[in-house]
Design an enzyme around this catalytic site. Structure first.
Site, PDB file in Angstrom:
ATOM      1  N   ASP A 189     -59.621 -37.590 -19.548  1.00  0.00           N
ATOM      2  CA  ASP A 189     -61.197 -37.342 -19.809  1.00  0.00           C
ATOM      3  C   ASP A 189     -61.263 -36.407 -20.771  1.00  0.00           C
ATOM      4  OD1 ASP A 189     -63.962 -37.633 -19.387  1.00  0.00           O
ATOM      5  OD2 ASP A 189     -63.928 -35.447 -18.519  1.00  0.00           O
ATOM      6  N   ASP A 239     -64.637 -34.492 -22.267  1.00  0.00           N
ATOM      7  CA  ASP A 239     -65.364 -33.202 -22.019  1.00  0.00           C
ATOM      8  C   ASP A 239     -65.023 -32.771 -20.801  1.00  0.00           C
ATOM      9  OD1 ASP A 239     -67.610 -33.800 -24.165  1.00  0.00           O
ATOM     10  OD2 ASP A 239     -68.140 -35.363 -22.976  1.00  0.00           O
TER      11      ASP A 239
END
Length: 314
Positions: free
Chosen positions: A93, A95
């Site tokens: 991922d 953020d």
């Protein structure tokens, strides 16, 4: 005890023996039916036998050279005591995992609502993190009863503010250890991908601001082409397909509850980091492992589910 002779004492258990550097292909399997195992090497330094508990009546034994012992390599134990299994790819991922950008995103979102004359706080956005910008902004708009909210116009304004104010190139928003883990994964022959619910414009901006070249990754999957974002598994499944790696051989690294849920829905193992949510909150989604941040995620966590050794010697 004579050099090169090792004795291990234990109750009878089934076992698998793995050669060095081949943690996914066992040489021997069977059952220890005697009270001890003795192994002698005729030449070279003695091998160690690391006994790894992978269940109440099952063990895995790693034949490790002295150099491997120094590196701390081992067969790992995953969730609920199961063997960790083969790993061929890592899906990062963005953020909150690669980039220290969750708080910056919330600040930009506060600015968006301020432009509309609506007072919100950064905490208002926490329940909607990791679900894509439209729902990230729209969720708060619904909660605040904002009438006539236009999610596409809000997204456009969000990106304008975020890119101009918070994610300038080389802004240094990369988490310490992110680049090192990516490079170590690649060195070990693993494929690496970014799998984010953010739009591609934000993915590119964040990676540039973090000093992580797009060329580092074998694939980048963003929200633009998907109707169902996290916690739906679609983004992770697409990354797996793009990498030509089975879902069962993918490891996801996530910080958001929706991301962990998406990994589970995709039947992928997930390492969660507590950069955004506390451990207790993340545990609700059942990640395989939890670490403080990406700098605390080791290659052993990725390949073997963390080291859970059981020292047995006499």
């Amino acid at each position: 005890m004579a050099q090169g002779l090792t004795t291990l004492a234990f109750k009878p258990v089934s076992f698998r023996i793995y050669p060095p550097h081949s943690p996914h292909s066992s040489l021997v399997s069977g059952t220890f039916s005697s009270s001890a195992l003795r192994r002698r090497r005729r030449r070279g330094p003695p091998l160690s036998l690391d006994l790894m508990p992978v269940g109440p009546s099952t063990a895995a034994v790693v034949l490790a050279s002295p150099s491997q012992q120094a590196e701390g390599e081992a067969v790992g134990v995953g969730e609920e005591g199961a063997e960790w299994g083969k790993v061929s790819a890592v899906l990062f991922d963005m953020d909150g995992v690669l980039c220290n950008s969750e708080e910056l995103s919330r600040l930009a979102a506060v600015d968006v609502f301020a432009d509309m004359g609506v007072s919100v706080t950064t905490d208002d956005f926490i329940p909607f993190m990791g679900t894509g910008e439209a729902n990230f902004l729209g969720g708060v708009a619904r909660a605040k009863g904002v009438k006539g909210f236009d999610p596409e116009a809000a997204k456009k304004r969000f990106f304008e503010i975020y890119l101009a104010k918070y994610a300038k190139p080389e802004a240094g928003i990369g988490f310490p250890g992110a680049l090192e883990l990516i490079m170590e994964c690649k060195r070990r022959g693993l494929k690496v991908a970014v799998a984010s619910s953010a739009d591609r414009i934000k993915v590119d901006a964040n990676l540039a601001a973090a000093g992580l070249p797009v060329s580092l990754f074998d694939a980048i999957v963003s929200a633009d082409a998907f109707e169902n974002l996290k916690p739906a598994p679609d983004i992770f499944l697409a990354a797996s397909k793009n990498l030509n790696v089975p879902e069962s051989e993918c490891i996801v690294i996530e910080d958001a509850l929706a991301g962990v849920q998406a990994a589970k829905a995709a039947q992928m193992r997930c390492i969660a980091v507590t950069t955004t949510l506390p451990e207790g909150k993340l545990q609700q989604a059942g990640p395989s492992l939890i670490r403080k941040q990406i700098g605390n995620v080791s290659i052993n966590d990725v390949l073997y589910g963390g080291r859970h050794s059981l020292d047995q010697s006499v």
